[in-house]
Write an enzyme that holds these catalytic residues in place. Structure first.
Site, PDB file in Angstrom:
ATOM      1  CG  HIS A   1      -1.940   1.107   1.158  1.00  0.00           C
ATOM      2  ND1 HIS A   1      -3.158   0.939   0.541  1.00  0.00           N
ATOM      3  CD2 HIS A   1      -1.925   2.388   1.606  1.00  0.00           C
ATOM      4  CE1 HIS A   1      -3.854   2.066   0.621  1.00  0.00           C
ATOM      5  NE2 HIS A   1      -3.122   2.950   1.259  1.00  0.00           N
TER       6      HIS A   1
ATOM      7  CG  ASP B   1     -11.067   3.306   5.651  1.00  0.00           C
ATOM      8  OD1 ASP B   1     -10.474   4.246   6.200  1.00  0.00           O
ATOM      9  OD2 ASP B   1     -10.745   2.863   4.531  1.00  0.00           O
TER      10      ASP B   1
ATOM     11  NE  ARG C   1      -8.452  10.825   6.419  1.00  0.00           N
ATOM     12  CZ  ARG C   1      -7.622   9.873   5.978  1.00  0.00           C
ATOM     13  NH1 ARG C   1      -8.080   8.641   5.767  1.00  0.00           N
ATOM     14  NH2 ARG C   1      -6.357  10.156   5.748  1.00  0.00           N
TER      15      ARG C   1
ATOM     16  CB  SER D   1      -7.569   5.282   6.653  1.00  0.00           C
ATOM     17  OG  SER D   1      -8.076   5.030   5.357  1.00  0.00           O
TER      18      SER D   1
ATOM     19  CE  LYS E   1      -7.741   1.488   2.422  1.00  0.00           C
ATOM     20  NZ  LYS E   1      -8.068   2.714   3.170  1.00  0.00           N
TER      21      LYS E   1
END
Length: 445
Positions: free
Chosen positions: A82, A161, A168, A183, A187
């Protein structure tokens, strides 16, 4: 639960209890708290922050808001990667098929564009027909069959989320370390991973331009992973200029395909292979970074990685012909060259300005409801340190109207600075962070 009282307490710097955070997040997820109240709380958090216990409670509440992708019966290591968000960052599009082609399961849950940065889901959806809204059952079946799925959060998977992420983005409350960490990790923990590699961007185009903040974020996510039995490795990579050349959804997909065919910009290849090596070592599919690099280069040269991308696109309803022929991707109606107005050395290419320029062209969102034009953006050949002559091509603008070409031109005029001498850019990969500590890979600038 009296929401205005929670907002007031956080506004005044007080600590919220884990139970209060849980009740608030679950109520918001279920529609019991309006966006305007949650936006007010996010702004209070932006200025006051969250401590580690509050951050843990936030992540746990987001996990509790939905179901998990249960892959524990799969006889394969399960590794994801990520990025904290960049401009021109299409490494996920390359790494998912590349690592899956080497016998590692890659459940990749991604997000949409956030702030000035691009989103993997928006890029994938520029492929005609590609579905990212997979059900848990469909994702599990696909990963069991071909080793990879590239999916979005749905109402099943950390839906709290998903809502907070969009809010956001629309309320300028992105750059908060506990919110970013919770966040991302909500995930990732929901994917039943056996390991996670983080690409934490640093420099002017990152959400956290200060090195101390980037290291704090890395350590926060490593800690969250450890609490859930998921080892995490983080690399800090440069985002003081766009990564690669393409900036814009379909343009970035085309460039990712170019890399899987054995080409592509050297900076993009270097960062991608560094991240991929960490994924393979975490998966115990390679004994060292050097061995992992050999495996990845072979998977690209043999065509296995490209074939895996075709499988993924086909499995998720997309036009698999795009992989062999990227001209099938959406095309902008108008193109224009952007040339140097003077000779000299490229001093900087501001990624934040480029990212907002893509949004101005229609390639990103100005609000939560906005639609994205996948065809627009820039292909930028200028890199810091490049010596150029007057009239030399620095970039190409892709726009949906003649008027937007002027918007793109204005963006590039402010983003690309040419001077008489070069400014040293950040090293592409500068730090490696694990639970054992921080390793400096190259002397940071």
């Amino acid at each position: 639960m009296i929401v205005p009282r929670l907002i007031e307490r956080k506004r005044d710097g007080e600590r919220l209890e884990p139970r209060e955070i849980r009740d608030l997040v679950l109520a918001y997820s279920e529609g019991g708290v309006p966006d305007y109240q949650m936006a007010a709380l996010l702004m209070a958090v932006y200025f006051r922050g969250l401590d580690r216990d509050e951050m843990n409670a936030l992540m746990d509440a987001m996990l509790e808001s939905g179901h998990r992708l249960d892959l524990t019966r799969l006889p394969l290591p399960r590794i994801d990667k990520h990025s904290t968000g960049g401009v021109g960052d299409k490494t996920s599009l390359i790494l998912a098929p590349l690592i899956a082609s080497l016998g590692v399961a890659v459940p990749m849950m991604s997000g949409r564009g956030l702030g000035h940065t691009g989103g993997t889901l928006d890029k994938l959806e520029s492929i005609p027909g590609f579905r990212t809204a997979l059900s848990l059952a469909d994702a599990q079946k696909q990963i069991a069959k071909i080793g990879c799925a590239m999916l979005a959060q749905t109402d099943e998977i950390v839906p709290a989320d998903r809502k907070l992420y969009a809010l956001r983005d629309a309320t300028a409350t992105v750059e908060v370390i506990p919110l970013i960490a919770a966040s991302i990790m909500s995930k990732k923990i929901a994917e039943s991973l056996t390991g996670l590699v983080l690409d934490i961007k640093r420099g002017s185009g990152s959400f956290l331009p200060k090195l101390d903040d980037e290291l704090e974020l890395a350590n926060a996510m490593i800690d969250l992973g450890a609490r859930h039995g998921c080892p995490v490795v983080a690399l800090l990579t440069a985002m003081d200029r766009p990564l690669g050349r393409a900036c814009g959804n379909a343009l970035e997909v085309a460039e990712a395909i170019e890399v899987l065919k054995g080409g592509g910009p050297p900076d993009l290849i270097e960062v991608t292979l560094a991240l991929g090596a960490e994924m393979l070592v975490l998966a115990a599919a390679a004994s060292s970074s050097e061995a992992a690099q050999v495996l990845m280069r072979d998977a690209i040269a043999s065509g296995r990685a490209l074939l895996k991308l075709e499988e993924i696109v086909s499995a998720q309803g997309g036009d698999a012909g795009v992989v062999r022929d990227p001209t099938r991707l959406p095309h902008a109606l108008h193109q224009s060259s952007f040339d140097a107005k003077r000779e000299g050395v490229v001093q900087s290419v501001d990624p934040r300005a480029i990212g907002y320029g893509v949004i101005a062209l229609g390639g990103g969102r100005r609000n939560m409801e906005a639609r994205v034009d996948p065809s627009v953006g820039f292909v930028i050949t200028a890199k810091p340190g490049l010596r150029v002559t007057k009239g030399q091509n620095l970039a190409t603008i892709y726009a949906r109207s003649i008027v937007d070409l002027d918007v793109g031109r204005s963006t590039l005029e402010s983003a690309i600075v040419i001077g008489d001498s070069a400014r040293p850019p950040l090293p592409l990969v500068s730090h490696r962070v694990t639970a054992r500590g921080v390793e400096t890979i190259t002397a940071a600038s």
